[in-house]
Design a protein around this motif. Structure first.
Motif, PDB file in Angstrom:
ATOM      1  N   LEU A 199      -8.996  -7.577  -5.263  1.00 11.71           N
ATOM      2  CA  LEU A 199      -7.671  -7.306  -5.810  1.00 11.71           C
ATOM      3  C   LEU A 199      -7.207  -5.904  -5.435  1.00 11.71           C
ATOM      4  CD1 LEU A 199      -8.058  -8.915  -9.345  1.00 11.71           C
ATOM      5  CD2 LEU A 199      -6.526  -9.689  -7.530  1.00 11.71           C
ATOM      6  N   ALA A 200      -8.101  -4.932  -5.496  1.00  9.50           N
ATOM      7  CA  ALA A 200      -7.748  -3.562  -5.108  1.00  9.50           C
ATOM      8  C   ALA A 200      -7.379  -3.501  -3.632  1.00  9.50           C
ATOM      9  CB  ALA A 200      -8.919  -2.633  -5.400  1.00  9.50           C
ATOM     10  N   SER A 201      -8.114  -4.242  -2.808  1.00  8.30           N
ATOM     11  CA  SER A 201      -7.810  -4.278  -1.380  1.00  8.30           C
ATOM     12  C   SER A 201      -6.448  -4.919  -1.131  1.00  8.30           C
ATOM     13  CB  SER A 201      -8.907  -5.053  -0.644  1.00  8.30           C
ATOM     14  OG  SER A 201      -8.605  -5.181   0.726  1.00  8.30           O
ATOM     15  N   LEU A 202      -6.143  -5.973  -1.914  1.00  6.97           N
ATOM     16  CA  LEU A 202      -4.849  -6.631  -1.781  1.00  6.97           C
ATOM     17  C   LEU A 202      -3.718  -5.676  -2.142  1.00  6.97           C
ATOM     18  CD1 LEU A 202      -3.174  -9.211  -1.322  1.00  6.97           C
ATOM     19  CD2 LEU A 202      -3.574  -9.801  -3.720  1.00  6.97           C
ATOM     20  N   ASP A 203      -3.898  -4.886  -3.208  1.00  6.00           N
ATOM     21  CA  ASP A 203      -2.881  -3.909  -3.601  1.00  6.00           C
ATOM     22  C   ASP A 203      -2.668  -2.877  -2.505  1.00  6.00           C
ATOM     23  OD1 ASP A 203      -2.416  -5.108  -6.019  1.00  6.00           O
ATOM     24  OD2 ASP A 203      -3.785  -3.809  -7.146  1.00  6.00           O
ATOM     25  N   GLU A 204      -3.753  -2.451  -1.885  1.00  8.52           N
ATOM     26  CA  GLU A 204      -3.647  -1.464  -0.806  1.00  8.52           C
ATOM     27  C   GLU A 204      -2.880  -2.033   0.380  1.00  8.52           C
ATOM     28  OE1 GLU A 204      -7.566  -0.233   0.170  1.00  8.52           O
ATOM     29  OE2 GLU A 204      -7.935   0.763  -1.755  1.00  8.52           O
ATOM     30  N   ARG A 205      -3.164  -3.294   0.738  1.00  9.68           N
ATOM     31  CA  ARG A 205      -2.453  -3.924   1.855  1.00  9.68           C
ATOM     32  C   ARG A 205      -0.976  -4.085   1.520  1.00  9.68           C
ATOM     33  NH1 ARG A 205      -7.057  -7.258   1.934  1.00  9.68           N
ATOM     34  NH2 ARG A 205      -5.895  -9.029   1.079  1.00  9.68           N
ATOM     35  N   ARG A 206      -0.688  -4.482   0.297  1.00  6.77           N
ATOM     36  CA  ARG A 206       0.707  -4.655  -0.118  1.00  6.77           C
ATOM     37  C   ARG A 206       1.453  -3.331  -0.042  1.00  6.77           C
ATOM     38  NH1 ARG A 206      -0.022  -5.933  -5.208  1.00  6.77           N
ATOM     39  NH2 ARG A 206      -0.626  -8.074  -4.730  1.00  6.77           N
ATOM     40  N   ALA A 207       0.805  -2.241  -0.490  1.00 10.27           N
ATOM     41  CA  ALA A 207       1.438  -0.922  -0.444  1.00 10.27           C
ATOM     42  C   ALA A 207       1.663  -0.472   0.991  1.00 10.27           C
ATOM     43  CB  ALA A 207       0.567   0.094  -1.193  1.00 10.27           C
ATOM     44  N   ARG A 208       0.694  -0.755   1.878  1.00  9.69           N
ATOM     45  CA  ARG A 208       0.842  -0.371   3.284  1.00  9.69           C
ATOM     46  C   ARG A 208       2.005  -1.124   3.931  1.00  9.69           C
ATOM     47  NH1 ARG A 208      -3.578  -2.067   4.987  1.00  9.69           N
ATOM     48  NH2 ARG A 208      -2.888  -3.888   6.159  1.00  9.69           N
ATOM     49  N   ILE A 209       2.116  -2.422   3.643  1.00  6.21           N
ATOM     50  CA  ILE A 209       3.208  -3.215   4.203  1.00  6.21           C
ATOM     51  C   ILE A 209       4.553  -2.697   3.700  1.00  6.21           C
ATOM     52  CG2 ILE A 209       4.287  -5.506   4.180  1.00  6.21           C
ATOM     53  CD1 ILE A 209       1.425  -6.672   4.121  1.00  6.21           C
ATOM     54  N   ALA A 210       4.627  -2.354   2.402  1.00  4.81           N
ATOM     55  CA  ALA A 210       5.872  -1.830   1.840  1.00  4.81           C
ATOM     56  C   ALA A 210       6.260  -0.523   2.524  1.00  4.81           C
ATOM     57  CB  ALA A 210       5.718  -1.624   0.334  1.00  4.81           C
ATOM     58  N   ARG A 211       5.271   0.345   2.785  1.00  6.17           N
ATOM     59  CA  ARG A 211       5.565   1.598   3.478  1.00  6.17           C
ATOM     60  C   ARG A 211       6.088   1.334   4.881  1.00  6.17           C
ATOM     61  NH1 ARG A 211       0.656   3.218   1.124  1.00  6.17           N
ATOM     62  NH2 ARG A 211      -0.451   2.894   3.110  1.00  6.17           N
ATOM     63  N   GLU A 212       5.449   0.387   5.583  1.00  2.46           N
ATOM     64  CA  GLU A 212       5.863   0.080   6.949  1.00  2.46           C
ATOM     65  C   GLU A 212       7.256  -0.538   6.978  1.00  2.46           C
ATOM     66  OE1 GLU A 212       2.713  -2.387   8.342  1.00  2.46           O
ATOM     67  OE2 GLU A 212       1.324  -0.709   8.694  1.00  2.46           O
TER      68      GLU A 212
END
Length: 284
Positions: free
Chosen positions: A66-79
């Protein structure tokens, strides 16, 4: 420190118009232009997040996922945000802005704008953000909170751009709208644009004297202006005048002068925010 035209862009359909109106304002004010994208860290919970029900044996592993999923979601939002900023910069350059700037910030929108207030000459944002409800008269809570929090002029724009040629000022003779008349007279933003000053109420001598003051103030600044006093309910009367005279932009004070309203958006302003189909410049 330079004061910028600050344009808030996101993934909504308003971002193109926000960019175009911000370019218009930046060029007229000869002020630097900055595009701002705010990444809100307070994301809603994803469906299917049952971390509270995870058994002891697999809990640690699933929480890591779940933490990894949050990190990926945040990275996509930044991009995605960076891509939107790049597109806005390119559009502004194509329209003749030499050095537009872009900023991406993490945090809550209203708090971020408050932090940047000292750098802001004019704030430009869309009537609704990407997370707002799609009903045509809905104004997202962020917009009303921004209006309450900011002490800078705010230009709220519709979904399509139209070059402003005829501007209506809703004038009530109060301190905030008199200050607004003086701000307009001193600003290069509206040079060469036709003005309509409209008061809603009985055409008594006091109203006529206030209207004459406003007309004289703008005429001394070299602006073309005409005035009217109309009877009726404020919001409906202003809207009717707008439609009759093909008005391109409305200028209002963000607050009524009642002390009871000093922490709230004035009721007339809120109604105009909800129903506005032209840009609305709120003066503070």
């Amino acid at each position: 420190m330079s004061e910028h035209v600050m344009a808030c862009i996101d993934g909504s359909g308003y971002s193109t118009a926000v960019s175009d109106y911000a370019v218009w304002a930046s060029q007229r004010l000869a002020a630097p232009l900055t595009f701002l994208h705010v990444l809100d860290n307070h994301l809603p919970p994803e469906e299917g997040n049952f971390s509270g029900n995870i058994g002891l044996g697999s809990r640690e592993h699933l929480l890591e996922e779940l933490a990894s999923l949050d990190e990926r979601r945040a990275r996509i939002a930044r991009e995605q945000g960076r891509s939107m900023l790049d597109a806005a910069l390119e559009r502004a350059r194509d329209q003749g802005v030499e050095e537009p700037l872009a900023r991406q910030r993490n945090g809550e929108l209203v708090e971020t704008l408050s932090e940047l207030e000292s750098e802001t000459r004019l704030l430009v944002l869309g009537k609704r953000g990407e997370s707002a409800h799609l009903a045509s008269e809905h104004v997202g809570s962020n917009l009303e909170r921004v209006v309450r929090a900011m002490h800078r002029p705010i230009l709220m724009v519709p979904e399509t751009y139209r070059d402003p040629q005829r501007v209506m000022i809703a004038f009530d003779g109060g301190k905030s709208t008199r200050k607004g008349i003086e701000m307009i007279a001193a600003s290069p933003l509206f040079k060469g644009i036709s003005f309509h000053i409209v008061m809603v109420g009985a055409g008594v001598a006091d109203y006529r004297a206030q209207l004459d003051w406003a007309l004289d103030t703008l005429r001394r600044a070299g602006l073309g202006v005409q005035g009217a006093i109309r009877a009726g309910e404020v919001e409906a009367t202003l809207r009717a005048y707008q439609q009759e005279n093909d008005i391109d932009m409305l200028v209002m004070g963000a607050y009524g002068h009642s002390r009871i309203r000093h922490l709230l958006v004035g009721s007339t302003t809120t109604a105009m925010l909800r129903k506005a189909d032209i840009p609305l410049l709120l003066l503070r």
